[in-house]
Design a protein around this motif. Structure first.
Motif, PDB file in Angstrom:
ATOM      1  N   LEU A   1      49.491  51.518  43.327  1.00 28.78           N
ATOM      2  CA  LEU A   1      48.980  50.335  44.268  1.00 28.78           C
ATOM      3  C   LEU A   1      49.907  50.557  45.350  1.00 28.78           C
ATOM      4  O   LEU A   1      50.964  50.632  45.524  1.00 28.78           O
ATOM      5  CB  LEU A   1      49.603  49.249  43.334  1.00 28.78           C
ATOM      6  CG  LEU A   1      49.582  47.666  44.117  1.00 28.78           C
ATOM      7  CD1 LEU A   1      48.031  47.437  44.525  1.00 28.78           C
ATOM      8  CD2 LEU A   1      49.992  46.520  43.330  1.00 28.78           C
ATOM      9  N   LEU A   2      49.068  50.274  46.624  1.00 27.26           N
ATOM     10  CA  LEU A   2      49.643  50.486  47.955  1.00 27.26           C
ATOM     11  C   LEU A   2      49.548  49.134  48.688  1.00 27.26           C
ATOM     12  O   LEU A   2      48.346  48.734  48.826  1.00 27.26           O
ATOM     13  CB  LEU A   2      48.992  51.630  48.686  1.00 27.26           C
ATOM     14  CG  LEU A   2      49.430  51.763  49.980  1.00 27.26           C
ATOM     15  CD1 LEU A   2      51.080  52.283  49.994  1.00 27.26           C
ATOM     16  CD2 LEU A   2      48.695  52.946  50.840  1.00 27.26           C
ATOM     17  N   ILE A   3      50.488  48.575  49.195  1.00 24.57           N
ATOM     18  CA  ILE A   3      50.328  47.372  49.907  1.00 24.57           C
ATOM     19  C   ILE A   3      50.549  47.576  51.341  1.00 24.57           C
ATOM     20  O   ILE A   3      51.905  48.107  51.666  1.00 24.57           O
ATOM     21  CB  ILE A   3      51.216  46.383  49.288  1.00 24.57           C
ATOM     22  CG1 ILE A   3      51.076  46.001  47.720  1.00 24.57           C
ATOM     23  CG2 ILE A   3      51.614  45.040  50.013  1.00 24.57           C
ATOM     24  CD1 ILE A   3      52.095  45.046  47.197  1.00 24.57           C
TER      25      ILE A   3
ATOM     26  N   ALA B   1      48.111  36.430  44.752  1.00 26.54           N
ATOM     27  CA  ALA B   1      47.859  37.735  45.000  1.00 26.54           C
ATOM     28  C   ALA B   1      48.620  38.806  44.305  1.00 26.54           C
ATOM     29  O   ALA B   1      48.361  39.467  43.970  1.00 26.54           O
ATOM     30  CB  ALA B   1      48.213  37.885  46.512  1.00 26.54           C
ATOM     31  N   ILE B   2      50.042  38.087  43.865  1.00 25.50           N
ATOM     32  CA  ILE B   2      50.790  39.125  43.035  1.00 25.50           C
ATOM     33  C   ILE B   2      50.324  39.215  41.783  1.00 25.50           C
ATOM     34  O   ILE B   2      50.425  40.338  41.094  1.00 25.50           O
ATOM     35  CB  ILE B   2      52.232  38.493  43.001  1.00 25.50           C
ATOM     36  CG1 ILE B   2      52.843  38.709  44.592  1.00 25.50           C
ATOM     37  CG2 ILE B   2      53.236  39.058  42.205  1.00 25.50           C
ATOM     38  CD1 ILE B   2      54.432  37.958  44.695  1.00 25.50           C
ATOM     39  N   SER B   3      49.644  38.110  41.172  1.00 21.65           N
ATOM     40  CA  SER B   3      49.231  37.992  39.861  1.00 21.65           C
ATOM     41  C   SER B   3      47.871  39.094  39.761  1.00 21.65           C
ATOM     42  O   SER B   3      47.703  39.519  38.771  1.00 21.65           O
ATOM     43  CB  SER B   3      48.721  36.641  39.404  1.00 21.65           C
ATOM     44  OG  SER B   3      50.067  36.039  39.343  1.00 21.65           O
TER      45      SER B   3
ATOM     46  N   LEU C   1      58.612  46.428  46.517  1.00 18.03           N
ATOM     47  CA  LEU C   1      60.090  47.085  46.564  1.00 18.03           C
ATOM     48  C   LEU C   1      60.616  46.985  45.229  1.00 18.03           C
ATOM     49  O   LEU C   1      61.271  47.977  44.880  1.00 18.03           O
ATOM     50  CB  LEU C   1      60.866  46.507  47.390  1.00 18.03           C
ATOM     51  CG  LEU C   1      60.682  46.515  49.250  1.00 18.03           C
ATOM     52  CD1 LEU C   1      61.602  45.749  49.880  1.00 18.03           C
ATOM     53  CD2 LEU C   1      60.972  47.974  49.343  1.00 18.03           C
ATOM     54  N   SER C   2      60.210  46.067  44.301  1.00 18.64           N
ATOM     55  CA  SER C   2      61.003  45.639  43.336  1.00 18.64           C
ATOM     56  C   SER C   2      60.055  46.229  41.883  1.00 18.64           C
ATOM     57  O   SER C   2      60.573  46.128  40.738  1.00 18.64           O
ATOM     58  CB  SER C   2      61.278  44.202  42.936  1.00 18.64           C
ATOM     59  OG  SER C   2      60.138  43.481  42.924  1.00 18.64           O
ATOM     60  N   THR C   3      58.864  46.771  42.067  1.00 20.10           N
ATOM     61  CA  THR C   3      57.948  47.108  41.178  1.00 20.10           C
ATOM     62  C   THR C   3      57.742  48.707  40.955  1.00 20.10           C
ATOM     63  O   THR C   3      57.390  49.018  41.996  1.00 20.10           O
ATOM     64  CB  THR C   3      56.776  46.176  41.206  1.00 20.10           C
ATOM     65  OG1 THR C   3      56.742  44.924  41.315  1.00 20.10           O
ATOM     66  CG2 THR C   3      55.876  46.719  39.845  1.00 20.10           C
ATOM     67  N   PRO C   4      58.034  49.362  39.836  1.00 23.56           N
ATOM     68  CA  PRO C   4      57.804  50.678  39.715  1.00 23.56           C
ATOM     69  C   PRO C   4      56.087  51.108  39.770  1.00 23.56           C
ATOM     70  O   PRO C   4      55.416  50.311  39.377  1.00 23.56           O
ATOM     71  CB  PRO C   4      58.403  50.947  38.524  1.00 23.56           C
ATOM     72  CG  PRO C   4      59.331  50.072  38.101  1.00 23.56           C
ATOM     73  CD  PRO C   4      58.795  48.956  38.560  1.00 23.56           C
ATOM     74  N   GLY C   5      55.817  52.089  40.601  1.00 24.27           N
ATOM     75  CA  GLY C   5      54.510  52.312  40.784  1.00 24.27           C
ATOM     76  C   GLY C   5      53.588  51.668  41.575  1.00 24.27           C
ATOM     77  O   GLY C   5      52.576  51.881  42.005  1.00 24.27           O
TER      78      GLY C   5
END
Length: 791
Positions: A328-330, A428-430, A456-460
């Motif tokens: 996932l790329l933001i 959006a986060i959900s 920043l806080s989520t792996p992957g």
């Protein structure tokens, strides 16, 4: 593939560009029907075809397939025994001529040229030259047939010409004689297909004949005199026979073409398939594109990718990765900063790659094969359906979530926008979290800080931003992966003139946590830029070191060559001195024997002479072994007939005139001398680069070698030139043709007004090396080609 996605990612515009590159009707159809595929084997086959076409275009230039007109209806008519029209037969002839031209284009120039996947298409082409030549011999134009199409047609037309002459002679006599006073004008005219004369109405009874027409005023009658009625009847019968014979000729040609129905069909399909393939190759060349590597592991690695619909001189390349360390790329950044373009570039590249098209990116770029690509890009609010911006986006997202799976790529533009920021960010986060947990490759653009923190806080999950230059208030359009975008609202407002006290007041209203987060983003971006500059500096220094290493190696090789040359010269001088000493010794012994010196033994003198001879031999051998050692060892397969070599032991150059035998011995011709030499005593002389300027070299016999003359074609095309331009080109071409030992050449100048042909003939008449010249025979170019014999 989702049709809405194809439209949103502007895939249809790429197909429109592709269709412009096609030159045949069916080739254009195949371009329009091209859709992304999901079968990796089929995709790789298309990619290989595109790459092969690209390579051939680079090596040989573009080729047109425009004469490959549809012939299927004509083939069906031939299958049921029907006869084709002249238009259809000419279409088949042009198809066959085109097949011959394309087949010649497809041949490899040398045996060493590597075969490719397009050879099977070129090999399927059957030019059927006898059939096309026969059609062209009989049919000149769509409604024009050659007199030589058949002996019967030639006889009929000869009879028509004779009767026409008789009719004109009879009418001329009447018009200028007995009927002159009765005529409105002294002319011969046609009414229908009958010859008539214009007679004044009041003299109707004075002229015997058949009335065929009258003028609008009734003052003139067009009468066919009785003297030519029979001739006109005969002429009409001959015209009818001519048409009957033409139908016979068309039937015969159709019958001959019917023997090759399958071959003609195969030619048509092969030509149009090649047109489709070469259109893909031409598009790749125009985009400066490269072949992507395809995988089924969901891995995307785009290097220096450029959106194909943007100006290549202005577009900023982006480097994107997805599916390896993160799925996932933001992407964050200011408006008009390039976020949406980056999103579209990735999606469009995947569509192009899966369609067998090359992508405008760096070599070794990698794309994943997706079964579906879902894109929520742009505003689709509908007044009729009472949908707001947020509602239209959510409608799309809901439809995505019902169908999406692990083989899908999902692209969101401004996810969660159009509603309350807090609720929009949470929603959006959900959504992103749901897709991330399922391992679905996803890219999303946003302005929400909450999404930056989530990444920043989520792996992957990884952040990226589109760089913005605060000083110039302009985006740089560079995509920086690993850094979340910083909000530049305060800086931009200050640059635009917003008072400082308002900006300071706004900053006070931010929480301490928000300020710290923005400062962290600033530090990250600064660090990223510093690292990139240091990497660039390291790369520059590394390149300089490599250049210096290469220069040092060249200097060392030069010193080694100089050392070897000095040693060789020294050994040659020593050898000469010893040879001279041997001659002196031989002469001395002869003198001793002659004068019979008793105090010196002949055996002792002979022994000394043998020592001297052995010393000379050892010195010469050492000189040859040390100075004439090959720079590299060659294999027998390295030597080819006519290749330039140097015989080290003789210090002479020559050419290979026989291939090596089992022991490695071959024959080398050195001027008038031929010698058998082992490959260990040979060194291959590197040929001059084909891109270097051509030079004329003289051998010891004064003969001129010209590499260019070896490739002189037996024909020169001067169509479209002025007389001065054509004469200048022809003068240079004839010089090359003479050096290439061509006896006869063809000069194509076309018919036109005849001015170019006249100027060329005037030039040829003055040339001493032109033995003779004449126009080509019928079927070989006729008056549009001049055959020149060189003496």
């Amino acid at each position: 593939m989702n049709q809405k996605t194809l439209f949103k990612l502007e895939y249809d515009k790429i197909i429109a560009l592709l269709e412009k590159e096609a030159t045949s009707f069916r080739g254009g159809q195949l371009c329009r029907r091209l859709k992304p595929m999901t079968d990796l084997h089929k995709i790789n086959t298309y990619q290989e075809q595109t790459a092969a076409a690209y390579t051939r275009i680079v090596q040989k230039g573009r080729i047109s397939f425009g004469d490959a007109a549809p012939v299927e209806e004509s083939m069906k008519r031939l299958e049921i025994g029907g006869s084709l029209s002249s238009t259809e037969l000419l279409r088949i002839s042009r198809l066959l001529v085109n097949a011959a031209r394309v087949k010649a284009y497809g041949r490899h120039d040398t045996q060493e040229d590597a075969c490719d996947c397009l050879d099977e298409y070129f090999n399927l082409l059957e030019p059927l030259t006898p059939l096309s030549n026969e059609i062209d011999r009989c049919i000149i134009g769509e409604d024009e047939y050659s007199d030589d199409a058949s002996s019967t047609l030639k006889q009929i037309r000869r009879s028509i010409n004779n009767i026409n002459d008789k009719v004109h002679a009879t009418l001329t006599t009447l018009v200028n004689g007995s009927l002159r006073t009765y005529l409105q004008d002294a002319i011969i005219t046609m009414r229908g297909d009958r010859y008539c004369v214009p007679v004044k109405a009041e003299y109707r009874g004075q002229v015997q004949g058949l009335i065929h027409d009258q003028s609008s005023t009734g003052s003139t009658l067009f009468i066919e005199p009785m003297a030519i009625v029979k001739l006109n009847n005969d002429l009409k019968e001959l015209y009818a026979k001519e048409q009957e014979e033409i139908q016979v000729i068309l039937a015969n040609l159709s019958e001959e073409a019917a023997q090759y129905i399958e071959e003609i069909r195969a030619d048509y399909h092969s030509l149009t398939d090649l047109d489709f393939i070469f259109a893909r190759g031409a598009l790749a060349m125009s985009m400066r594109a490269s072949r992507p590597l395809l995988n089924e592991e969901g891995r995307i690695r785009i290097r220096e990718g450029r959106h194909p619909l943007l100006d290549p001189k202005k577009v900023v390349p982006i480097t994107v990765t997805l599916g390896e360390d993160f799925t996932l790329l933001i992407i964050t950044g200011p408006n008009t900063g390039g976020k949406t373009v980056s999103l579209k570039t990735v999606g469009l590249f995947c569509l192009m790659g899966q369609s067998g098209l090359h992508i405008p990116a760096g070599d070794r770029s990698e794309l994943a094969v997706f079964h579906q690509i879902y894109a929520d890009i742009g505003d689709e609010q509908s007044i009729e359906q009472s949908l707001s911006t947020f509602s239209s986006h959510m409608t799309n997202i809901v439809s995505f979530l019902k169908k999406v799976d692990e083989r899908s790529l999902v692209l969101f533009d401004e996810l969660g926008a159009g509603t309350d920021p807090t609720e929009g960010a949470a929603l959006a986060i959900s959504i992103l979290s749901h897709l991330h947990q399922r391992g679905i490759r996803t890219m999303a653009t946003t302005h929400y800080s909450e999404l930056k923190v989530y990444a920043l806080s989520t792996p992957g999950v990884e952040n990226a931003c589109c760089e913005f230059d605060v000083e110039s208030l302009r985006p740089t359009y560079r995509l920086l992966i690993g850094i979340p975008g910083k909000s530049n609202a305060f800086a931009i407002s200050g640059k635009l003139g917003l008072p400082d006290y308002i900006i300071e007041d706004a900053k006070k209203r931010l929480s301490e946590q928000d300020v710290s987060f923005e400062d962290l983003l600033t530090d990250l971006e600064t660090s990223k830029r510093t690292i990139e500059k240091e990497q660039e500096e390291i790369a520059r220094l590394k390149k300089e070191a490599e250049d210096l290493k290469a220069q040092a190696k060249q200097r060392q090789e030069k010193l080694d060559d100089q050392r070897d040359r000095i040693l060789r010269e020294a050994n040659e001088k020593a050898n000469a001195i010893l040879r001279e000493a041997k001659e002196v010794a031989d002469k001395t012994i002869k003198d001793f024997r002659k004068f019979g010196k008793e105090n010196i033994s002949s055996a002792e003198m002979e022994k000394e002479r043998e020592k001297l001879r052995k010393k000379i031999k050892d010195t010469a051998s050492a000189s040859a072994m040390k100075a004439q050692k090959p720079k590299k060892e060659h294999k027998a397969s390295d030597f080819k007939l006519g290749e330039s070599v140097k015989v080290l032991s003789m210090n002479l150059t020559g050419t290979v005139s026989s291939l090596p035998d089992a022991k490695g011995n071959l024959t080398v011709r050195m001027g008038i001398l031929s010698s058998q030499v082992n490959i260990s005593d040979l060194e291959i002389i590197e040929e001059v680069s084909p891109y270097a300027p051509k030079k004329m070299n003289r051998t010891s016999k004064g003969k001129i070698k010209m590499g260019k003359s070896l490739s002189v074609r037996p024909e020169i095309n001067l169509l479209g030139r002025t007389v001065d331009e054509a004469v200048a080109e022809l003068d240079k071409y004839l010089d090359d043709a003479i050096l290439a030992h061509l006896n006869t050449v063809r000069v194509v100048h076309g018919k036109g007004t005849g001015a170019l042909r006249k100027g060329i003939h005037e030039y040829l008449r003055r040339q001493k090396h032109v033995k003779s010249y004449h126009l080509a025979e019928f079927g070989e170019g006729d008056a549009g080609v001049t055959i020149v014999e060189l003496g």
